[in-house]
Design a protein around this motif. Structure first.
Motif, PDB file in Angstrom:
ATOM      1  N   GLU A  15       0.791  -1.199   0.030  1.00 41.06           N
ATOM      2  CA  GLU A  15       0.005   0.082   0.176  1.00 41.06           C
ATOM      3  C   GLU A  15       0.900   1.288   0.039  1.00 41.06           C
ATOM      4  OE1 GLU A  15      -2.733   2.664  -0.368  1.00 41.06           O
ATOM      5  OE2 GLU A  15      -3.161   0.769  -0.737  1.00 41.06           O
ATOM      6  N   LYS A  16       1.969   1.265   0.794  1.00 38.92           N
ATOM      7  CA  LYS A  16       2.932   2.232   0.776  1.00 38.92           C
ATOM      8  C   LYS A  16       3.382   2.714  -0.520  1.00 38.92           C
ATOM      9  CE  LYS A  16       4.444   2.126   5.563  1.00 38.92           C
ATOM     10  NZ  LYS A  16       5.565   1.582   6.255  1.00 38.92           N
ATOM     11  N   MET A  17       3.910   1.483  -1.479  1.00 38.80           N
ATOM     12  CA  MET A  17       4.261   1.772  -2.626  1.00 38.80           C
ATOM     13  C   MET A  17       3.221   2.165  -3.621  1.00 38.80           C
ATOM     14  SD  MET A  17       7.504   1.170  -2.254  1.00 38.80           S
ATOM     15  CE  MET A  17       8.161   1.106  -4.030  1.00 38.80           C
ATOM     16  N   ALA A  18       1.835   1.813  -3.369  1.00 38.05           N
ATOM     17  CA  ALA A  18       0.776   2.233  -4.365  1.00 38.05           C
ATOM     18  C   ALA A  18       0.599   3.730  -3.978  1.00 38.05           C
ATOM     19  CB  ALA A  18      -0.340   1.308  -4.129  1.00 38.05           C
ATOM     20  N   ALA A  19       0.596   3.977  -2.811  1.00 32.78           N
ATOM     21  CA  ALA A  19       0.335   5.545  -2.546  1.00 32.78           C
ATOM     22  C   ALA A  19       1.532   6.234  -2.919  1.00 32.78           C
ATOM     23  CB  ALA A  19       0.101   5.639  -0.724  1.00 32.78           C
ATOM     24  N   MET A  20       2.677   5.864  -2.903  1.00 27.23           N
ATOM     25  CA  MET A  20       3.996   6.472  -3.575  1.00 27.23           C
ATOM     26  C   MET A  20       3.853   6.775  -5.082  1.00 27.23           C
ATOM     27  SD  MET A  20       8.056   5.618  -3.831  1.00 27.23           S
ATOM     28  CE  MET A  20       7.587   4.284  -5.176  1.00 27.23           C
ATOM     29  N   ASN A  21       3.290   5.635  -5.674  1.00 30.11           N
ATOM     30  CA  ASN A  21       3.154   5.726  -7.175  1.00 30.11           C
ATOM     31  C   ASN A  21       2.001   6.657  -7.490  1.00 30.11           C
ATOM     32  OD1 ASN A  21       5.160   4.329  -8.362  1.00 30.11           O
ATOM     33  ND2 ASN A  21       4.283   2.392  -7.462  1.00 30.11           N
ATOM     34  N   ARG A  22       0.878   6.792  -6.698  1.00 25.41           N
ATOM     35  CA  ARG A  22      -0.265   7.693  -6.952  1.00 25.41           C
ATOM     36  C   ARG A  22       0.222   9.140  -6.820  1.00 25.41           C
ATOM     37  NH1 ARG A  22      -2.961   3.632  -4.105  1.00 25.41           N
ATOM     38  NH2 ARG A  22      -2.890   4.957  -2.038  1.00 25.41           N
ATOM     39  N   TRP A  23       0.969   9.169  -5.541  1.00 27.63           N
ATOM     40  CA  TRP A  23       1.534  10.736  -5.326  1.00 27.63           C
ATOM     41  C   TRP A  23       2.510  11.080  -6.627  1.00 27.63           C
ATOM     42  CZ3 TRP A  23       1.400  15.204  -3.368  1.00 27.63           C
ATOM     43  CH2 TRP A  23       2.559  16.119  -3.248  1.00 27.63           C
TER      44      TRP A  23
END
Length: 108
Positions: A15-23
């Motif tokens: 989820e952290k990586m997904a959030a980073m990619n969205r950001w």
């Protein structure tokens, strides 16, 4: 006290990586930066940030990444994405050489 077993919490990392990619998608869009250029440079930049943070200066790591990007952008001007990625790679390599010889006192 809750003890985590090995492998637990990976969902958090995902989820952290997904959030980073969205950001980063949003930032690239906002700044008009080609995400492909960033993607081509990400692993090199993360390695450089790690090396600086665990070597010369932890708080200097993000600013070092900024300086690498600034230098690459200045050198590339209106170059195509592969050329910009090459410029970033050259700047990362230059700063990595500096990290390798940094003695903590500013001497090489």
């Amino acid at each position: 006290m809750e003890v985590r077993r090995r492998g637990e919490g990976r969902g958090d990392e995902t989820e952290k990586m997904a959030a980073m990619n969205r950001w980063l998608d949003a930032v690239c869009g906002e700044l008009g930066v080609d995400r492909a250029v960033m993607d081509a440079s990400t692993s090199r930049l993360l390695e450089l940030i790690h090396d600086v943070a665990h070597g010369p200066s932890r708080p200097g790591a993000p600013l070092t990444a900024f300086l690498v990007g600034l230098a690459a952008g200045s050198a590339a001007d209106d170059a195509a994405a592969p050329e910009v990625s090459e410029q970033v790679a050259e700047r990362v390599a230059a700063v990595s050489r500096l990290v390798a010889v940094w003695d903590g006192e500013g001497r090489r």
